[in-house]
Design an enzyme around this catalytic site. Sequence first.
Site, PDB file in Angstrom:
ATOM      1  N   TRP A   1       0.641  -1.219   0.163  1.00 50.14           N
ATOM      2  CA  TRP A   1       0.182   0.014  -0.117  1.00 50.14           C
ATOM      3  C   TRP A   1       0.840   1.287   0.071  1.00 50.14           C
ATOM      4  O   TRP A   1       1.913   1.281   0.434  1.00 50.14           O
ATOM      5  CB  TRP A   1      -0.759   0.207   1.077  1.00 50.14           C
TER       6      TRP A   1
ATOM      7  N   THR B   1       0.221  -3.856   5.440  1.00 49.00           N
ATOM      8  CA  THR B   1       0.757  -3.949   6.763  1.00 49.00           C
ATOM      9  C   THR B   1       0.153  -4.959   7.710  1.00 49.00           C
ATOM     10  O   THR B   1       1.019  -5.548   8.424  1.00 49.00           O
ATOM     11  CB  THR B   1       0.623  -2.382   7.473  1.00 49.00           C
TER      12      THR B   1
ATOM     13  N   THR C   1     -12.531   5.631   9.943  1.00 49.09           N
ATOM     14  CA  THR C   1     -13.126   4.354  10.629  1.00 49.09           C
ATOM     15  C   THR C   1     -11.893   3.958  11.822  1.00 49.09           C
ATOM     16  O   THR C   1     -10.767   4.408  11.534  1.00 49.09           O
ATOM     17  CB  THR C   1     -13.446   3.212   9.683  1.00 49.09           C
TER      18      THR C   1
ATOM     19  N   VAL D   1       0.445   3.201   7.482  1.00 47.69           N
ATOM     20  CA  VAL D   1      -1.097   3.236   7.529  1.00 47.69           C
ATOM     21  C   VAL D   1      -1.237   4.419   8.102  1.00 47.69           C
ATOM     22  O   VAL D   1      -0.747   5.187   8.825  1.00 47.69           O
ATOM     23  CB  VAL D   1      -1.369   2.223   9.110  1.00 47.69           C
ATOM     24  N   ILE D   2      -2.378   5.022   7.092  1.00 48.80           N
ATOM     25  CA  ILE D   2      -2.699   6.249   7.086  1.00 48.80           C
ATOM     26  C   ILE D   2      -4.210   6.444   7.760  1.00 48.80           C
ATOM     27  O   ILE D   2      -5.025   5.659   7.268  1.00 48.80           O
ATOM     28  CB  ILE D   2      -2.556   7.037   5.880  1.00 48.80           C
TER      29      ILE D   2
ATOM     30  N   HIS E   1     -10.588   1.076  11.364  1.00 52.66           N
ATOM     31  CA  HIS E   1      -9.529   0.461  10.806  1.00 52.66           C
ATOM     32  C   HIS E   1      -8.196   0.480  11.197  1.00 52.66           C
ATOM     33  O   HIS E   1      -7.365  -0.231  11.476  1.00 52.66           O
ATOM     34  CB  HIS E   1     -10.002   0.342   9.420  1.00 52.66           C
TER      35      HIS E   1
ATOM     36  N   ARG F   1       8.489  11.094   6.457  1.00 55.53           N
ATOM     37  CA  ARG F   1       9.309  10.138   7.083  1.00 55.53           C
ATOM     38  C   ARG F   1       9.599   8.821   6.393  1.00 55.53           C
ATOM     39  O   ARG F   1      10.368   8.063   6.614  1.00 55.53           O
ATOM     40  CB  ARG F   1       8.603   9.409   8.332  1.00 55.53           C
TER      41      ARG F   1
END
Length: 161
Positions: free
Chosen positions: A27, A59, A89, A84-85, A91, A130
Amino acid sequence: MSGHGAPETGAVAGAAGLRVVVIAAQWHPEVMAGLVSGARRALQASEVVEAKVVHVPGTFELAVAAARIAAAGDVDAIVALGVVIRGGTPHFDYVCQAATNGLTDVSVRTGVPVGFGVLTCDDDQQALDRAGLSGSKEDKGFEATQAALAAAVILAGYPLP
């Protein structure tokens, strides 16, 4: 930015003979390209020649891949890279917690150091800052790889029974 107080990045003495696997989620391709590039730079700086990069869908799958690779017994360190962004929700929370707990479990259970290069960001810009790309403020792929290598060198002095 969380980089305050981080150790200097550079070569890890004694890492040249280590066997390393970098596991990268798919992703957010631009961010992941930067993280993988940073991992490769860290491996090269420490003269690690026995390294491979494997890709998993996301991930969430990092932990199961790390568990299988560590269990094979022919690796000295693993580097897990993902991003992970946060969305609208819960999630985000589930994936971040599962990745953190799963990768920690693999490392503690197997004795194989797992460099934690999972970015958990509120937005795309934080991830880009990052990712170790041109213009990024930090290089988390490099840092996670350096941490895994340093831990592997230290733990080599304490072999498993």
